[in-house]
Motif scaffolding. Structure first.
Motif, PDB file in Angstrom:
ATOM      1  N   ILE A   1     -10.830  -2.104   9.928  1.00  0.00           N
ATOM      2  CA  ILE A   1      -9.708  -1.772   9.050  1.00  0.00           C
ATOM      3  C   ILE A   1     -10.155  -0.716   8.043  1.00  0.00           C
ATOM      4  O   ILE A   1     -11.209  -0.846   7.417  1.00  0.00           O
ATOM      5  CB  ILE A   1      -9.210  -3.040   8.322  1.00  0.00           C
ATOM      6  CG1 ILE A   1      -8.667  -4.054   9.340  1.00  0.00           C
ATOM      7  CG2 ILE A   1      -8.128  -2.681   7.289  1.00  0.00           C
ATOM      8  CD1 ILE A   1      -8.363  -5.427   8.769  1.00  0.00           C
TER       9      ILE A   1
ATOM     10  N   ALA B   1      -0.721  -0.204   7.715  1.00  0.00           N
ATOM     11  CA  ALA B   1      -2.149  -0.519   7.725  1.00  0.00           C
ATOM     12  C   ALA B   1      -2.707   0.022   9.029  1.00  0.00           C
ATOM     13  O   ALA B   1      -1.964   0.162  10.007  1.00  0.00           O
ATOM     14  CB  ALA B   1      -2.375  -2.024   7.641  1.00  0.00           C
ATOM     15  N   LEU B   2      -3.983   0.350   9.021  1.00  0.00           N
ATOM     16  CA  LEU B   2      -4.545   0.777  10.292  1.00  0.00           C
ATOM     17  C   LEU B   2      -6.002   0.397  10.440  1.00  0.00           C
ATOM     18  O   LEU B   2      -6.718   0.173   9.455  1.00  0.00           O
ATOM     19  CB  LEU B   2      -4.314   2.265  10.535  1.00  0.00           C
ATOM     20  CG  LEU B   2      -5.337   3.305  10.093  1.00  0.00           C
ATOM     21  CD1 LEU B   2      -4.975   4.629  10.705  1.00  0.00           C
ATOM     22  CD2 LEU B   2      -5.365   3.385   8.594  1.00  0.00           C
TER      23      LEU B   2
ATOM     24  N   SER C   1      -9.358   0.845   4.617  1.00  0.00           N
ATOM     25  CA  SER C   1      -8.546   0.486   3.458  1.00  0.00           C
ATOM     26  C   SER C   1      -7.839   1.730   2.916  1.00  0.00           C
ATOM     27  O   SER C   1      -8.286   2.867   3.106  1.00  0.00           O
ATOM     28  CB  SER C   1      -9.404  -0.178   2.381  1.00  0.00           C
ATOM     29  OG  SER C   1     -10.106   0.796   1.676  1.00  0.00           O
ATOM     30  N   ARG C   2      -6.741   1.465   2.275  1.00  0.00           N
ATOM     31  CA  ARG C   2      -5.864   2.533   1.771  1.00  0.00           C
ATOM     32  C   ARG C   2      -6.618   3.560   0.918  1.00  0.00           C
ATOM     33  O   ARG C   2      -6.352   4.754   0.989  1.00  0.00           O
ATOM     34  CB  ARG C   2      -4.760   1.855   0.947  1.00  0.00           C
ATOM     35  CG  ARG C   2      -3.620   2.718   0.535  1.00  0.00           C
ATOM     36  CD  ARG C   2      -2.497   1.835   0.041  1.00  0.00           C
ATOM     37  NE  ARG C   2      -1.950   1.051   1.136  1.00  0.00           N
ATOM     38  CZ  ARG C   2      -0.754   1.278   1.680  1.00  0.00           C
ATOM     39  NH1 ARG C   2       0.008   2.213   1.200  1.00  0.00           N
ATOM     40  NH2 ARG C   2      -0.331   0.545   2.681  1.00  0.00           N
TER      41      ARG C   2
END
Lengths: 255, 69
Positions: free
Chosen positions: B43, B36-37, B45-46
């Motif tokens: 954040i 995750a980053l 999201s993917r």
């Protein structure tokens, strides 16, 4: 069968993935436990030293993942950690734990309630780690937690069910599953929690640091199943005085 | 300027301009699973990884799932 939110579990033993000596030992022990829900933590990637990838084998073994918010000291940090975990593990389940004090790792009830309310509102399946406080557990249920996870004793202490009287009240009052978490050091502790009517237990240290983690996993699985069976069978009550199990017929008198 | 400077978990690094999040993770050799980053505390999201373009000065916090209780 135990249902929490959208998932059903045939095993009432949940397990942690921490403290195992190596990846193989962890995977073998968790497989032997029959556990279907395992906890994981999150950390900032160390750019120099890679951590072992333990996720792939857990997924390959069909485990449901329960990321925790360990390391969070406030509600704000815990919410952030839960959102990171949702991205990392692609699950909206979260074990909410906020323990600012590293000595006893006791959960902060105020921050936990605040974070639980926000996370539940945002659609997370929240399982909060809390002290065995019946009032707090009701409040957590009211803000939408999917279960409550009161402690038996401090994390990793292996001291067992030291909060029994309060766990009994929590179990009596709860309308959500009660998972006894932390402090369970031996299969007999797990069996006791299940006999009291807990819906499940979460065990990590006692399995991970056992001499033989695989055998200990099996022992825990049997204890949890046994305790649950006893609870469902209906335990006989306790009384102060002896009550004869054999008929006292005085057949030797006058012999 | 063909390169930009970003900070990943406290380490300064040069990457090509128009690098996307997904390219960065591949360059670092990280599997996407378990990662995750956050960029500048937001954040990502993917689903945004293939399209999100890194900017000069981005402060990236990279996280991964590890063993824990």
């Amino acid at each position: 069968m135990l249902t929490i939110a959208d998932k059903t579990f045939s095993s009432r033993l949940f397990t942690g993935t921490g403290k195992f000596s190596d990846k193989k030992s962890m995977v073998d022990a968790l497989a032997a436990s029959g556990s279907q829900l395992v906890t994981m933590a999150l950390k900032r990637v160390d750019m120099q030293n890679r951590d072992d990838d333990i996720l792939a084998p857990l997924i390959a073994n069909g485990m449901n993942l329960l990321p925790n918010t360990s390391g969070a000291r406030t509600a704000k940090e815990a919410v952030f950690a839960a959102k990171l975990a949702r991205e990392a593990l692609q699950t909206n389940w979260v074990k909410l734990e906020i323990h600012p004090d590293p000595k006893y790792l006791l959960p902060d009830p105020i921050e936990t309630l605040t974070a639980a309310e926000e996370l539940a509102r945002e659609g997370f399946v929240v399982l909060p780690y809390v002290h065995a406080d019946p009032v707090l557990c009701k409040r957590l249920e009211e803000v939408g937690c999917a279960a409550v996870m009161p402690l038996g004793a401090p994390i990793g202490s292996n001291k067992g069910i030291r909060t029994q009287d309060f766990l009994e009240i929590i179990i009596e009052q709860a309308n959500v599953p009660v998972v006894v978490d932390a402090g369970i050091g031996s299969p007999s502790h797990a069996a006791l929690a299940m006999e009291l009517g807990a819906d499940a237990v979460l065990v990590n240290t006692a399995i991970a640091v056992a001499g033989d983690p695989v055998a200990m996993s099996r022992a825990f699985a049997m204890a949890v199943a046994s305790g649950r069976m006893a609870y469902e069978a209906g335990l006989a009550g306790q009384v102060q005085q002896a009550v004869a199990s054999s008929p006292l017929t005085a057949f030797l008198e006058g012999a | 300027m063909k390169e930009i400077t970003i900070v990943i978990n406290g380490q300064s690094q040069q990457v090509a301009k128009a690098t996307k999040v997904i390219d960065l993770l591949a360059a670092l050799g990280h599997a996407e699973q378990g990662m995750a980053l956050a960029i500048n505390q937001n954040i990502i999201s993917r689903s945004e990884w293939p399209d999100h373009v890194l900017q000069d000065g981005d402060d990236i916090a990279l996280f991964q799932a590890i063993a824990g209780g």
